[in-house]
Write an enzyme that holds these catalytic residues in place. Structure first.
Site, PDB file in Angstrom:
ATOM      1  N   GLY A  31       1.255  -1.563  -0.357  1.00  0.00           N
ATOM      2  CA  GLY A  31      -0.468   0.258   0.291  1.00  0.00           C
ATOM      3  C   GLY A  31       1.194   1.341   0.540  1.00  0.00           C
ATOM      4  N   HIS A  37       3.357   1.752  -8.037  1.00  0.00           N
ATOM      5  CA  HIS A  37       2.329   1.208  -8.033  1.00  0.00           C
ATOM      6  C   HIS A  37       1.376   0.968  -9.221  1.00  0.00           C
ATOM      7  CE1 HIS A  37       3.460   1.311  -3.902  1.00  0.00           C
ATOM      8  NE2 HIS A  37       4.168  -0.494  -3.705  1.00  0.00           N
TER       9      HIS A  37
HETATM   10  P1  AMP Z   1       5.671  -2.303  -1.806  1.00  0.00           P
HETATM   11  O1  AMP Z   1       4.546  -2.139  -1.387  1.00  0.00           O
HETATM   12  O2  AMP Z   1       7.030  -1.968  -1.266  1.00  0.00           O
HETATM   13  O3  AMP Z   1       6.280  -3.896  -1.222  1.00  0.00           O
HETATM   14  O4  AMP Z   1       5.791  -2.945  -3.279  1.00  0.00           O
HETATM   15  C1  AMP Z   1       4.959  -3.258  -4.515  1.00  0.00           C
HETATM   16  C2  AMP Z   1       4.965  -3.870  -5.226  1.00  0.00           C
HETATM   17  O5  AMP Z   1       5.238  -2.362  -6.159  1.00  0.00           O
HETATM   18  C3  AMP Z   1       6.987  -4.425  -5.073  1.00  0.00           C
HETATM   19  O6  AMP Z   1       6.669  -5.637  -6.346  1.00  0.00           O
HETATM   20  C4  AMP Z   1       8.298  -3.128  -5.939  1.00  0.00           C
HETATM   21  O7  AMP Z   1       8.665  -4.307  -6.875  1.00  0.00           O
HETATM   22  C5  AMP Z   1       6.753  -2.584  -6.962  1.00  0.00           C
HETATM   23  N1  AMP Z   1       7.999  -1.221  -6.733  1.00  0.00           N
HETATM   24  C6  AMP Z   1       7.926  -0.434  -5.990  1.00  0.00           C
HETATM   25  N2  AMP Z   1       8.532   0.923  -6.273  1.00  0.00           N
HETATM   26  C7  AMP Z   1       9.250   0.636  -7.506  1.00  0.00           C
HETATM   27  C8  AMP Z   1       8.452   1.355  -8.122  1.00  0.00           C
HETATM   28  N3  AMP Z   1       9.440   2.445  -8.010  1.00  0.00           N
HETATM   29  N4  AMP Z   1       9.069   0.816  -9.188  1.00  0.00           N
HETATM   30  C9  AMP Z   1       9.029  -0.462 -10.146  1.00  0.00           C
HETATM   31  N5  AMP Z   1       7.988  -0.990  -9.402  1.00  0.00           N
HETATM   32  C10 AMP Z   1       7.868  -0.907  -7.581  1.00  0.00           C
END
Ligand code: AMP
Length: 285
Positions: A31, A37
């Site tokens: 989230g 995201h």
């Molecule tokens: P998180 O909410 O931080 O656990 O991220 C959820 C998903 O979004 C994970 O697969 C992350 O690798 C991806 N994600 C987070 N930040 C980025 C970004 N800057 N660019 C691309 N994907 C991202």
């Protein structure tokens, strides 16, 4: 858009749609959405009939002394974003729902998890693989979508899917960055305006390493050292690691002869940030 908070209802939703031959895509998240995201949701949207986004700040992947309690949460804004991205269902269970009292089964990948962030975050990837395995079981997606920003996580999940025969395709989406190059991350919320500006040094260091490889440098230690030195010159950043590794096995690389993952973790002010690029030795200019 449906908001689903129980495992039972999520299973029912998946079963209902699978019976009708619909393809499900899952984007697992913690989230506090940013544009990274959103790009995952858009990539997923193109590959499915029903897009499910999970929002769960997974206590199992936070170590003692880490930021579980302070991790940014903004459910109301996230639901509005998900709706705007035509998400069909948000799965947002409570901790008790996913880990009821007495929960005692875990999924652990034992090789790739030891590399890069592994030593600095004991138990982290065990928490990730356990929750992802559970989400795959509950949501039963055809496609699961992850970001390359967390390259080690994506590699470990790929290995788990292979090792445990999960019938799902993994899609990894390129890193989305701020204008100054800083990889978008929910943890950037911890940074002051100045720290946000200074944190651009992480990507600048990776770019400098990439330029060295383009210019012909093949010694992985020298390339990593150049990136490390660049970050060391920044007063608010301190490096945890910079390493050149094979993008799938995450084994350290001596000479850069094929696509190589250059990954780093560093502390900037109160935040521990990670970033990476793929080095391509054959591409020049
Ligand atoms: P998180 O909410 O931080 O656990 O991220 C959820 C998903 O979004 C994970 O697969 C992350 O690798 C991806 N994600 C987070 N930040 C980025 C970004 N800057 N660019 C691309 N994907 C991202």
């Amino acid at each position: 858009m449906k908001l689903i908070t129980t495992v039972r209802e999520m299973e029912r939703y998946a079963r209902h749609n699978l019976r009708r031959g619909r393809r499900i895509a899952l984007v697992p998240t913690m989230g506090c959405f940013h544009f990274g995201h959103v790009m995952l949701m858009r990539a997923a949207r193109r590959r499915c009939d029903r897009l499910v986004v999970s929002i769960f700040v997974n206590p199992l992947q936070f170590g003692r002394g880490e930021d579980f309690a302070s991790y940014p949460r903004n459910m109301r804004r996230d639901l509005a974003t998900a709706r705007a991205e035509r998400v069909n269902a948000v799965f947002a269970p409570s901790s008790d729902e996913l880990y009821p009292a007495g929960f005692s089964t875990f999924v652990e990948e034992e090789r790739l998890s030891r590399r890069l962030c592994g030593p600095g975050r004991p138990g982290h990837f065990r928490g990730v693989t356990t929750v992802v395995a559970k989400l795959l079981q509950i949501v039963r997606p055809h496609t699961a979508v992850f970001g390359r920003k967390d390259a080690q996580q994506a590699a470990i999940v790929r290995k788990m899917i292979l090792d445990l025969h999960f019938p799902v395709r993994l899609l990894v989406v390129p890193t989305v960055r701020e204008k100054n190059g800083l990889a978008m991350s929910s943890r950037n919320e911890y940074l002051s305006a100045r720290e946000r500006r200074e944190a651009a040094v992480l990507y600048a260091a990776l770019e400098e390493a990439r330029a060295l490889v383009r210019a012909g440098e093949r010694d992985a230690a020298k390339v990593a050292a150049a990136a490390r030195d660049r970050i060391a010159a920044c007063p608010v950043a301190s490096v945890e690691y910079v390493e050149a590794v094979h993008p799938e096995t995450l084994e350290p690389v001596g000479r850069i002869t094929g696509p190589t993952l250059l990954a780093l973790a560093a502390r900037v002010g109160p935040a521990r940030l990670i970033d990476n690029v793929i080095l391509h030795p054959r591409r020049r200019g």
